[in-house]
Write an enzyme that holds these catalytic residues in place. Structure first.
Site, PDB file in Angstrom:
ATOM      1  NE  ARG A 121      63.311  38.193  68.617  1.00 50.40           N
ATOM      2  CZ  ARG A 121      63.276  37.662  67.390  1.00 50.40           C
ATOM      3  NH1 ARG A 121      63.958  38.212  66.406  1.00 50.40           N
ATOM      4  NH2 ARG A 121      62.586  36.575  67.166  1.00 50.40           N
ATOM      5  CE  LYS A 143      58.273  51.419  86.910  1.00 47.98           C
ATOM      6  NZ  LYS A 143      57.475  51.640  88.126  1.00 47.98           N
ATOM      7  CD  GLU A 186      53.287  61.472  88.852  1.00 49.46           C
ATOM      8  OE1 GLU A 186      54.048  61.186  89.796  1.00 49.46           O
ATOM      9  OE2 GLU A 186      52.505  60.640  88.333  1.00 49.46           O
ATOM     10  CE  LYS A 229      60.762  57.950  86.349  1.00 47.38           C
ATOM     11  NZ  LYS A 229      59.428  57.782  85.806  1.00 47.38           N
ATOM     12  CD  GLU A 239      59.083  49.737  90.824  1.00 46.16           C
ATOM     13  OE1 GLU A 239      58.991  50.449  89.813  1.00 46.16           O
ATOM     14  OE2 GLU A 239      58.111  49.315  91.451  1.00 46.16           O
ATOM     15  NE  ARG A 244      61.455  53.285  87.641  1.00 46.10           N
ATOM     16  CZ  ARG A 244      61.695  53.330  86.347  1.00 46.10           C
ATOM     17  NH1 ARG A 244      62.753  52.741  85.874  1.00 46.10           N
ATOM     18  NH2 ARG A 244      60.882  53.978  85.532  1.00 46.10           N
ATOM     19  CG  ASN A 248      55.404  52.832  92.492  1.00 49.11           C
ATOM     20  OD1 ASN A 248      55.346  53.381  91.396  1.00 49.11           O
ATOM     21  ND2 ASN A 248      55.966  51.656  92.672  1.00 49.11           N
ATOM     22  CG  HIS A 251      51.893  56.532  91.560  1.00 55.02           C
ATOM     23  ND1 HIS A 251      52.366  57.668  92.175  1.00 55.02           N
ATOM     24  CD2 HIS A 251      52.070  56.739  90.226  1.00 55.02           C
ATOM     25  CE1 HIS A 251      52.814  58.508  91.261  1.00 55.02           C
ATOM     26  NE2 HIS A 251      52.639  57.973  90.068  1.00 55.02           N
ATOM     27  CG  HIS A 255      48.030  53.030  89.531  1.00 49.87           C
ATOM     28  ND1 HIS A 255      49.187  52.299  89.610  1.00 49.87           N
ATOM     29  CD2 HIS A 255      48.303  54.039  88.675  1.00 49.87           C
ATOM     30  CE1 HIS A 255      50.103  52.840  88.836  1.00 49.87           C
ATOM     31  NE2 HIS A 255      49.599  53.906  88.266  1.00 49.87           N
ATOM     32  CG  HIS A 267      48.793  59.051  86.313  1.00 50.98           C
ATOM     33  ND1 HIS A 267      48.782  57.746  86.744  1.00 50.98           N
ATOM     34  CD2 HIS A 267      49.995  59.557  86.690  1.00 50.98           C
ATOM     35  CE1 HIS A 267      49.926  57.466  87.342  1.00 50.98           C
ATOM     36  NE2 HIS A 267      50.682  58.555  87.325  1.00 50.98           N
TER      37      HIS A 267
HETATM   38  P1  NAD Z   1      48.007  62.383  78.266  1.00 51.58           P
HETATM   39  O1  NAD Z   1      49.145  61.809  77.559  1.00 51.58           O
HETATM   40  O2  NAD Z   1      46.685  61.756  78.071  1.00 51.58           O
HETATM   41  O3  NAD Z   1      47.922  63.929  77.914  1.00 51.58           O
HETATM   42  C1  NAD Z   1      46.879  64.686  78.461  1.00 51.58           C
HETATM   43  C2  NAD Z   1      46.106  65.482  77.388  1.00 51.58           C
HETATM   44  O4  NAD Z   1      46.883  66.595  77.004  1.00 51.58           O
HETATM   45  C3  NAD Z   1      45.822  64.700  76.122  1.00 51.58           C
HETATM   46  O5  NAD Z   1      44.538  65.030  75.654  1.00 51.58           O
HETATM   47  C4  NAD Z   1      46.882  65.220  75.163  1.00 51.58           C
HETATM   48  O6  NAD Z   1      46.506  65.102  73.814  1.00 51.58           O
HETATM   49  C5  NAD Z   1      46.991  66.655  75.584  1.00 51.58           C
HETATM   50  N1  NAD Z   1      48.263  67.305  75.303  1.00 51.58           N
HETATM   51  C6  NAD Z   1      49.491  66.789  75.464  1.00 51.58           C
HETATM   52  N2  NAD Z   1      50.419  67.727  75.264  1.00 51.58           N
HETATM   53  C7  NAD Z   1      49.769  68.870  74.924  1.00 51.58           C
HETATM   54  C8  NAD Z   1      50.178  70.190  74.612  1.00 51.58           C
HETATM   55  N3  NAD Z   1      51.454  70.560  74.672  1.00 51.58           N
HETATM   56  N4  NAD Z   1      49.232  71.092  74.290  1.00 51.58           N
HETATM   57  C9  NAD Z   1      47.917  70.748  74.288  1.00 51.58           C
HETATM   58  N5  NAD Z   1      47.457  69.518  74.625  1.00 51.58           N
HETATM   59  C10 NAD Z   1      48.385  68.596  74.935  1.00 51.58           C
HETATM   60  O7  NAD Z   1      48.257  62.411  79.853  1.00 51.58           O
HETATM   61  P2  NAD Z   1      49.574  62.584  80.740  1.00 51.58           P
HETATM   62  O8  NAD Z   1      49.086  63.137  82.007  1.00 51.58           O
HETATM   63  O9  NAD Z   1      50.655  63.283  80.006  1.00 51.58           O
HETATM   64  O10 NAD Z   1      50.059  61.090  80.951  1.00 51.58           O
HETATM   65  C11 NAD Z   1      49.318  60.164  81.693  1.00 51.58           C
HETATM   66  C12 NAD Z   1      49.818  58.785  81.391  1.00 51.58           C
HETATM   67  O11 NAD Z   1      51.181  58.674  81.780  1.00 51.58           O
HETATM   68  C13 NAD Z   1      49.074  57.688  82.109  1.00 51.58           C
HETATM   69  O12 NAD Z   1      48.747  56.680  81.191  1.00 51.58           O
HETATM   70  C14 NAD Z   1      50.058  57.178  83.129  1.00 51.58           C
HETATM   71  O13 NAD Z   1      49.890  55.807  83.421  1.00 51.58           O
HETATM   72  C15 NAD Z   1      51.362  57.431  82.424  1.00 51.58           C
HETATM   73  N6  NAD Z   1      52.531  57.546  83.320  1.00 51.58           N
HETATM   74  C16 NAD Z   1      53.626  56.819  83.029  1.00 51.58           C
HETATM   75  C17 NAD Z   1      54.751  56.919  83.804  1.00 51.58           C
HETATM   76  C18 NAD Z   1      55.992  56.165  83.442  1.00 51.58           C
HETATM   77  O14 NAD Z   1      56.931  56.133  84.219  1.00 51.58           O
HETATM   78  N7  NAD Z   1      56.046  55.584  82.270  1.00 51.58           N
HETATM   79  C19 NAD Z   1      54.766  57.798  84.900  1.00 51.58           C
HETATM   80  C20 NAD Z   1      53.620  58.547  85.167  1.00 51.58           C
HETATM   81  C21 NAD Z   1      52.499  58.415  84.362  1.00 51.58           C
HETATM   82  N1  GLY Z   2      56.464  56.535  87.577  1.00 48.15           N
HETATM   83  C1  GLY Z   2      57.084  55.513  88.352  1.00 48.15           C
HETATM   84  C2  GLY Z   2      58.363  55.025  87.801  1.00 48.15           C
HETATM   85  O1  GLY Z   2      58.795  55.446  86.766  1.00 48.15           O
HETATM   86  O2  GLY Z   2      58.971  54.161  88.367  1.00 48.15           O
END
Ligand code: NAD
Ligand code: GLY
Length: 377
Positions: A121, A143, A186, A229, A239, A244, A248, A251, A255, A267
């Protein structure tokens, strides 16, 4: 070194940004009085580069550390991967005071956060973002979640704040250019929705590709994005008041592009296309000038991001995917559209109602058609 506070009343935390920060992770965790046990969650790509250093700093600080490996890729952002983290937590006998350290990009960060939110939890989570996208966005704000195979992205999730976000820009040296430009999408988003000075800085840069961005510009990008942020999240954590939701921007259509292309468009790339589409919608609705839409397009192009949709993409499927967006209810939703560089407006989306001041399917179809690549014969 930059220290930014996410000033939440119940669970405030620091975003620490500094070159060489990876080596400070152990001491930072110790200062938070985290329990003795830590599981580092990562994937082979990232752990291969930075795993030993992360394990070493945590052990030096006196923690009992183990490693949980997940496969690399958005396609593994699933409940199966969460089950693997639970298995690791069980094997390591984690307790309520224990911690998961997310070492990776947004995929690892979102999944580790969700596992931490639900194991016992709620146990501690520390985010160590290693992509530009994770540094400026996903590691901050709590998130967390995974995708459902038949639905929209991030359908399963929870708001769950980390105890610390520790960013070391040096790790970007190993990031592939494609992933760097995804993060720049972003960054451009923050500039358009609320930071015209950042936009000017991006516009003045001699290019926004990974090889163009020097340490000074990178520091500006990381600090201004994380501060924006942090401020938004501290005012509207769940949100609820519309603030917040401005994050988006780009997005909604983004998405849909991600899911229609089964994540072949990543993304950040999809968000860039989504911002181009949202910019065109705003121009059509006379909210935004064509000149500002062009300035946005120029900056997106400078970052080496595409202004056009993938060839052959089915626009009907994009529009259908919009309707399964978790924010669209009974055919009604909202779009965040720019009104100038640095400001946005929330505009209604009514699936079938064609009026002059709402986003509708025919209008979306019109702007997406204009974004299809010109076929070469
Ligand atoms: P990812 O986590 O898939 O990373 C991209 C690639 O880079 C992967 O292959 C990873 O292994 C590699 N990598 C990471 N760091 C590295 C480094 N320092 N050196 C070499 N390779 C490296 O992609 P991302 O773009 O970081 O994240 C996308 C995800 O984030 C999506 O699932 C999206 O929905 C999510 N997201 C979440 C939020 C949130 O608020 N929680 C906001 C935006 C995006
Ligand atoms: N990436 C959108 C949020 O964190 O609200």
């Amino acid at each position: 070194m930059q220290s930014i506070q996410v000033a939440l009343t119940a669970n405030p935390y620091e975003i620490s940004i500094a070159s060489g920060n990876l080596e400070r992770l152990g001491a930072k965790c110790r200062a938070l009085s985290l329990g003795a046990k830590i599981v580092v969650v990562s994937n082979p790509t990232v752990f291969g580069h930075y795993g030993d250093r992360v394990i070493a700093t945590l052990k030096q600080a006196g923690f009992e550390v183990s490693y949980c490996e997940l496969p690399d890729g958005e396609q593994y952002k699933t409940l199966n991967s969460i089950a693997k983290i639970y298995d690791c937590a069980l094997e390591s006998h984690l307790e309520r005071s224990s911690t998961l350290v997310a070492l990776g990009g947004g995929v690892i960060g979102d999944m580790t956060g969700f596992a931490a939110a639900t194991w016992l939890r709620g146990i501690n989570v520390v985010q160590v973002p290693t992509t530009l996208l994770a540094m400026v966005d996903s590691s901050i704000g709590g998130k967390t979640g995974v995708n459902h195979p038949q639905g929209d992205k991030n359908l399963i999730g929870a708001f769950y704040q980390p105890r610390l976000v520790l960013t070391d820009p040096d790790v970007l040296a190993t990031l592939k250019p494609r992933e760097f430009r995804a993060g720049m999408a972003e960054v451009i988003k923050y500039a358009i929705i609320g930071d015209d000075e950042l936009f000017d800085r991006l516009e003045r840069a001699d290019g926004l590709k990974q090889s163009d961005v020097d340490a000074e510009l990178l520091s500006t990008i990381l600090t201004r994005s994380a501060s924006a942020k942090a401020e938004i999240v501290s005012k509207d954590e769940h949100e609820l008041i519309g603030l917040r939701a401005t994050l988006n921007y780009g997005h909604t259509i983004g998405h849909a592009i991600e899911s229609v292309t089964t994540y072949q468009v990543n993304h950040g790339e999809a968000v860039a296309m989504g911002m181009v589409a949202a910019g065109k919608l705003a121009v059509e609705l006379k909210l935004w000038t064509q000149q500002d839409a062009q300035r946005q397009a120029d900056v997106i192009r400078q970052a080496d991001l595409s202004l056009t949709l993938p060839p052959g993409i089915d626009l009907d499927r994009i529009i259908a995917a919009l309707k399964s967006d978790k924010k669209v209810k009974a055919g009604k939703g909202v779009f965040i559209l720019p009104t100038r560089i640095g400001a946005t407006k929330t505009v209604g989306y009514e699936v079938s109602n064609i009026t002059q001041d709402l986003v509708s399917d025919p209008l979306i179809n019109q702007v997406l058609t204009a974004m299809l690549p010109i076929p070469t014969t």
